[in-house]
Design a protein around this motif. Structure first.
Motif, short mmCIF file in Angstrom:
data_model
loop_
_atom_site.label_atom_id
_atom_site.label_comp_id
_atom_site.label_asym_id
_atom_site.label_seq_id
_atom_site.Cartn_x
_atom_site.Cartn_y
_atom_site.Cartn_z
N LEU A 71 2.10 5.68 4.88
CA LEU A 71 3.55 5.63 4.67
C LEU A 71 4.29 5.33 5.97
O LEU A 71 3.87 5.72 7.05
CB LEU A 71 4.04 6.97 4.11
CG LEU A 71 3.53 7.37 2.74
CD1 LEU A 71 4.27 8.60 2.25
CD2 LEU A 71 3.69 6.24 1.74
N THR A 72 5.41 4.62 5.84
CA THR A 72 6.27 4.42 7.00
C THR A 72 7.13 5.67 7.20
O THR A 72 7.18 6.54 6.33
CB THR A 72 7.22 3.23 6.79
OG1 THR A 72 8.08 3.56 5.69
CG2 THR A 72 6.45 1.98 6.46
N ASP A 73 7.82 5.74 8.32
CA ASP A 73 8.60 6.93 8.62
C ASP A 73 9.66 7.20 7.55
O ASP A 73 9.88 8.34 7.14
CB ASP A 73 9.28 6.79 9.99
CG ASP A 73 8.25 6.98 11.10
OD1 ASP A 73 7.18 7.52 10.79
OD2 ASP A 73 8.54 6.60 12.23
N ALA A 74 10.31 6.12 7.08
CA ALA A 74 11.36 6.31 6.07
C ALA A 74 10.77 6.87 4.79
O ALA A 74 11.34 7.75 4.15
CB ALA A 74 12.05 4.98 5.80
N GLU A 75 9.58 6.37 4.42
CA GLU A 75 8.95 6.84 3.19
C GLU A 75 8.45 8.27 3.33
O GLU A 75 8.44 9.04 2.37
CB GLU A 75 7.79 5.91 2.82
CG GLU A 75 8.29 4.60 2.28
CD GLU A 75 7.26 3.49 2.41
OE1 GLU A 75 7.33 2.56 1.63
OE2 GLU A 75 6.39 3.56 3.31
N ILE A 102 0.83 -1.20 0.00
CA ILE A 102 0.00 0.00 0.00
C ILE A 102 0.88 1.26 0.00
O ILE A 102 0.61 2.22 -0.72
CB ILE A 102 -0.93 0.02 1.23
CG1 ILE A 102 -1.88 -1.18 1.19
CG2 ILE A 102 -1.70 1.31 1.32
CD1 ILE A 102 -2.95 -1.10 0.13
N ALA A 103 1.94 1.22 0.79
CA ALA A 103 2.82 2.40 0.87
C ALA A 103 3.45 2.70 -0.49
O ALA A 103 3.49 3.85 -0.92
CB ALA A 103 3.89 2.16 1.91
N ASN A 104 3.90 1.65 -1.17
CA ASN A 104 4.49 1.87 -2.49
C ASN A 104 3.45 2.34 -3.49
O ASN A 104 3.75 3.11 -4.40
CB ASN A 104 5.17 0.60 -2.99
CG ASN A 104 6.58 0.47 -2.42
OD1 ASN A 104 7.21 1.48 -2.11
ND2 ASN A 104 7.05 -0.75 -2.28
N GLN A 105 2.23 1.85 -3.34
CA GLN A 105 1.16 2.34 -4.21
C GLN A 105 0.95 3.83 -4.00
O GLN A 105 0.73 4.59 -4.94
CB GLN A 105 -0.14 1.58 -3.96
CG GLN A 105 -0.06 0.13 -4.39
CD GLN A 105 -1.38 -0.59 -4.29
OE1 GLN A 105 -2.40 -0.01 -4.00
NE2 GLN A 105 -1.35 -1.89 -4.52
N GLN A 106 1.06 4.24 -2.75
CA GLN A 106 0.94 5.67 -2.44
C GLN A 106 2.06 6.44 -3.13
O GLN A 106 1.86 7.54 -3.64
CB GLN A 106 0.99 5.87 -0.93
CG GLN A 106 0.85 7.31 -0.48
CD GLN A 106 -0.56 7.84 -0.68
OE1 GLN A 106 -1.53 7.26 -0.24
NE2 GLN A 106 -0.67 8.95 -1.37
N MET A 107 3.26 5.85 -3.18
CA MET A 107 4.37 6.51 -3.86
C MET A 107 4.09 6.64 -5.36
O MET A 107 4.45 7.64 -5.98
CB MET A 107 5.68 5.74 -3.64
CG MET A 107 6.16 5.68 -2.19
SD MET A 107 6.27 7.27 -1.36
CE MET A 107 7.87 7.82 -1.85
N VAL A 108 3.40 5.65 -5.93
CA VAL A 108 3.03 5.75 -7.35
C VAL A 108 2.09 6.93 -7.54
O VAL A 108 2.24 7.74 -8.46
CB VAL A 108 2.34 4.45 -7.81
CG1 VAL A 108 1.79 4.61 -9.21
CG2 VAL A 108 3.30 3.28 -7.76
#
Lengths: 505, 333
Positions: A173-177, A145-151
């Motif tokens: 998102l996680t803290d790093a993201e 899900i987090a990577n989808q948010q990055m997309v």
């Protein structure tokens, strides 16, 4: 000072019977991060829809630079340099990352062919900037899900944007993201792009924004410089009063343990959960979204199969395979999504309330209407449900009354354990306190009540004990006398770097 | 991640594995049960199978894009019949009398145009009214079939043009005309769906319609084009078939929509849209035709064939659902 990139002037938007936006004006400067805040239902999303051309404003004007514009739709907004990063992922899972980022604007060759080479090259350039671990060809459905948010965020970088609107971008998102996202925002900012940043997280707002505009009930409350304000005054502007963080002080007579859970686990969703709830007690489950609270409730209600652990009802170990069995064992679940999971909106009040027992209320082959109405009347009076009559369609009731119908539905099944997931989501302030009072009263009558909530005031208000969860584990259990906001926030943040005590609302 | 690649490979290859299984089964069963002496896997037999797949297969390629788009078209069988009547009847019209065999391309063009327009009409209604495609095409299925019966009552419409029959029965490199059309349509539709912007947008709309709207894709016109495509292909299927047959019954093409949808679904297209491809559909078409032919080969009658196809369809979808389950902790529904 330079001219604003985007200016809203006295925007009014009315829907039949509702004034959703009432005279909203604010402007975004180039190179500025402008926070837009407000409670749920304050009109933020309506405002964004007006800006994106999905709704037309009833009154008022939108200016980009010096030009007054009318947006006919999202594509026109994008062409004018206004880019939206949606909160709900607006992605097609079966398509590749590249196709999603350039959705609607795939580069073409002759005969309408997709220019894959250009597409991949451009996409990989953007992904390089975002520093993510996947490439243009990855199928979006295979990403987290987090990577989808990055997309979704990558879409902002495809055009020469004048203003970018981020709607709750960090929710998953996680803290790093988050750090990467904030870098992206800083880059855009340095490039003179105006940014509207919608978020509930004070910590982020105070970290990255320059100014804050606040909406309450569709009305513009003002704009403040972030550097010159603090959380408390922003909160006050948002809710129109001081945040009430008072705790529940009175305890009821506790009965025997109604439900006990020992070492319960379910795959990666949650691990080693142990707690008990006694009759007459309200136990609040507090944590961030995704901490595994709802999944525990679903397991207790027979919707998920635990991978380890025991559930004991009244001291007897019990296997619960389905909601049907859960109900038979005296467990009821008032679900998180009231409209989607709790009610049949097109059905009337009475039918909704008697839905789980309608086959038991039969007289011969027919439904026993009289019985049903009796049940409805009883709980309407007991819960003070305001409706013109049982024939009213549930969809036409206010959120608070809808929630009472759901609660009434389960009370009529005479449960021992009542699980309530996000009891006041999307409910106005007045009805909220009514629901809170109701939950306390139910405990007083001897029900064991499990309340799951993401709102701190709510858990503090109603709970005798508070269980703080982080990432599928119970971190700490508080008694209402011992709990402090700081310790509670630390617990639900998993105690680690960046876990500062600043979450409100 | 690994598990999902395995299950994906299983899924995309499943239809071909199934075809292989059918071939083995019917070859062995055929030895013992068949009334004829020829082996099932006879070259002639297989070529005939390809040719017989053409009418359903050509329409199935159009159904793939319509279903990937998130729609469905139930009216293809009726469109097929109308196009057939236009094709055969127009060759007898007095205004074309002077054309000689030149009437053939005119009749073809007329039939294809009518098919495209009927498809486009479905699409226009879906676009403008927002009514579900299932309902719209259910209506047009009945309506178009009504037109077929209005034309000539219960009587067949016939016209044999021997030049046309020669063309239709011709073979090139061993493949019959109809087979070539099937292969050609498959190739073109593969190109459209995998390589063009229009095709990729079809996936996007079927997968997440709101996202497509947000991205500014004009969903309505897009869907209308796809309905026009399937209308065209239904007519093309009729053109290919009736060039040879020369006579059309008003009931012809009935239940075609169901065979077509069965083939498309067997081929891995999601009924809710967003996923699927014509190569899979091609597999689905062949698999069904093999089953029909194979069961016939070992002496089963039509009703048994239908029963078997129905059972297999449900079994395949059940397997697909099992492969898609994400794990034990999945929410039960």
């Amino acid at each position: 000072m330079t001219d604003p990139v985007l200016r809203l002037e006295n925007i009014v938007k009315t829907f039949p019977g509702v004034r959703a936006l009432d005279g909203v004006s604010f402007s975004v400067m180039p190179g500025e991060v402008h926070a837009l805040m407000g409670e749920n239902g304050a009109g933020k999303s309506t405002l964004m829809k007006v800006l994106g051309g999905i709704h037309q404003p009833t009154e008022g004007a939108i200016y980009i630079g010096d030009d007054r514009v009318t947006m006919a739709g999202p594509l026109e907004a994008k062409a004018k340099g206004i880019v939206f990063i949606h909160q709900e992922l607006s992605l097609a899972e079966e398509l590749s990352v590249a196709e999603n980022i350039y959705l609607g604007e795939l580069p073409r060759k002759r005969f309408g062919r997709v220019d894959w080479a250009t597409l991949t090259e451009r996409t990989n350039a953007i992904l390089g900037k975002l520093n993510v671990g996947f490439d243009a060809r990855t199928r979006v459905g295979d990403l987290s899900i987090a990577n989808q948010q990055m997309v979704e965020i990558a879409r902002a970088l495809t055009v020469d944007a004048k203003a970018v609107i981020f709607d709750e971008p960090t929710a998953s998102l996680t803290d790093a993201e988050k750090v990467v996202l904030f870098d992206v925002i800083a880059d855009l900012k340095a490039g003179g792009v105006g940014i509207i940043y919608i978020s509930h997280r004070m910590e982020e707002i105070f970290r990255i924004t320059d100014r804050i505009s606040i909406l309450r009930d569709g009305q513009y409350q003002g704009t403040v410089n972030t550097a010159e304000t603090d959380e408390e005054s922003v909160t006050q502007m948002m809710i129109g009063r001081q945040l009430d963080l008072s705790r529940n002080a009175s305890h009821h007579q506790l009965g025997e343990v109604a439900i006990e859970v020992r070492g319960l686990s379910c795959g990666k969703l949650y691990t080693d959960i142990s707690f008990d709830i006694r009759r007459g007690e309200v136990v609040g489950f507090y944590g961030l979204v995704g901490a595994g609270r709802t999944e525990i409730a679903e397991t207790l209600f027979g919707l998920r199969r635990p991978s380890a652990g025991q559930i004991l009802l009244g001291g007897v170990e019990t296997q619960i395979h389905s909601p049907d069995e859960a109900i038979a064992h005296g467990i009821s679940l008032v679900p998180e999504d009231r409209k989607g999971q709790g009610l049949v909106l097109g059905m009337n009040c009475r039918d909704n309330m008697t839905l789980p027992q309608v086959d038991r209320l039969a007289s011969g082959p027919f439904v026993a209407e009289g019985e049903e109405i009796k049940i409805f009347d009883k709980y309407r009076d007991q819960l003070d449900i305001r409706t013109p009559g049982w024939r009213q369609k549930v969809g036409n009731l206010s959120g608070g009354n809808q929630q009472k119908i759901v609660i009434g539905k389960w009370l009529s099944m005479h449960p021992d354990v009542l699980i309530v997931d996000e009891p006041t989501r999307g409910i106005d302030v007045g009805s909220k306190s009514e629901i809170h009072k109701l939950l306390r009263e139910l405990a007083a009558q001897g029900y064991a009540v499990m309340v799951i909530s993401s709102e701190m005031p709510e858990v503090l208000h109603v709970s005798d004990r508070i269980i703080a969860m982080y990432s599928g584990r119970i971190i700490r259990t508080f008694r209402s006398e011992d709990v402090t906001e700081d310790s509670l926030i630390q617990a639900i943040s998993g105690i680690g770097p960046g876990a500062q005590a600043t979450e409100v609302a | 991640m690994q598990k999902s690649t395995v299950s994906k490979a299983l899924k995309s290859g499943a239809i071909w594995g199934f075809i292989l299984l059918e071939l083995i089964f019917f070859s062995i069963a055929g030895e013992h049960l068949s009334l004829s002496d020829t082996a099932f896997m006879d070259g002639e037999n297989m070529l005939l199978l390809l040719k017989q797949s053409a009418p359903i297969g050509i329409i199935a390629m159009g159904m793939t894009i319509v279903m990937v788009n998130g729609n469905i078209d139930l009216s293809v069988g009726a469109t097929f019949a109308i196009a057939a009547i236009v094709l055969l009847d127009s060759m007898t019209w007095p205004i074309f009398a002077g054309l000689g065999d030149g009437v053939i391309p005119v009749a073809w063009l007329l039939a294809l145009t009518v098919g495209t327009l009927l498809g486009a009409l479905n699409g226009l209604i879906v676009w403008k009214t927002g009514v579900d495609a299932f309902i719209v095409t259910l209506g047009s299925m009945l309506g178009y079939r009504g037109i077929v019966f209005m034309f000539n009552g219960e009587n067949p419409t016939s016209h044999l043009n021997w030049t046309l029959v020669d063309f239709a029965e011709a073979e090139f490199l061993g493949f019959a005309t109809a087979t070539w059309f099937l292969l050609g349509v498959t190739l073109v539709m593969w190109f459209v769906m995998a390589r063009t912007v229009h095709g990729r947008n079809a996936y996007a709309i079927g997968d997440n319609r709101e996202a497509a709207v947000n991205a500014g894709i004009r969903v309505g016109p897009h869907m209308m084009i796809n309905f026009a495509i399937i209308g065209f292909l239904a007519a093309l299927s009729a053109v290919v078939f009736y060039s040879e047959a020369g006579s059309v019954n008003p009931n012809d093409g009935q239940l075609y929509e169901l065979w077509v949808i069965t083939a498309v679904v067997l081929g891995g297209t999601k009924i809710t849209g967003g996923a699927g491809n014509v190569i899979g559909t091609f597999g689905g078409v062949i698999a069904i035709q093999l089953l029909r032919k194979g069961l016939g080969h070992i002496g089963a009658d039509t009703s048994t064939v239908n029963l078997a196809v129905g059972l297999i369809l449900i079994a395949v979808l059940f397997l697909d659902k099992q492969l898609n389950l994400k794990g034990k902790e999945e929410l039960k529904v």
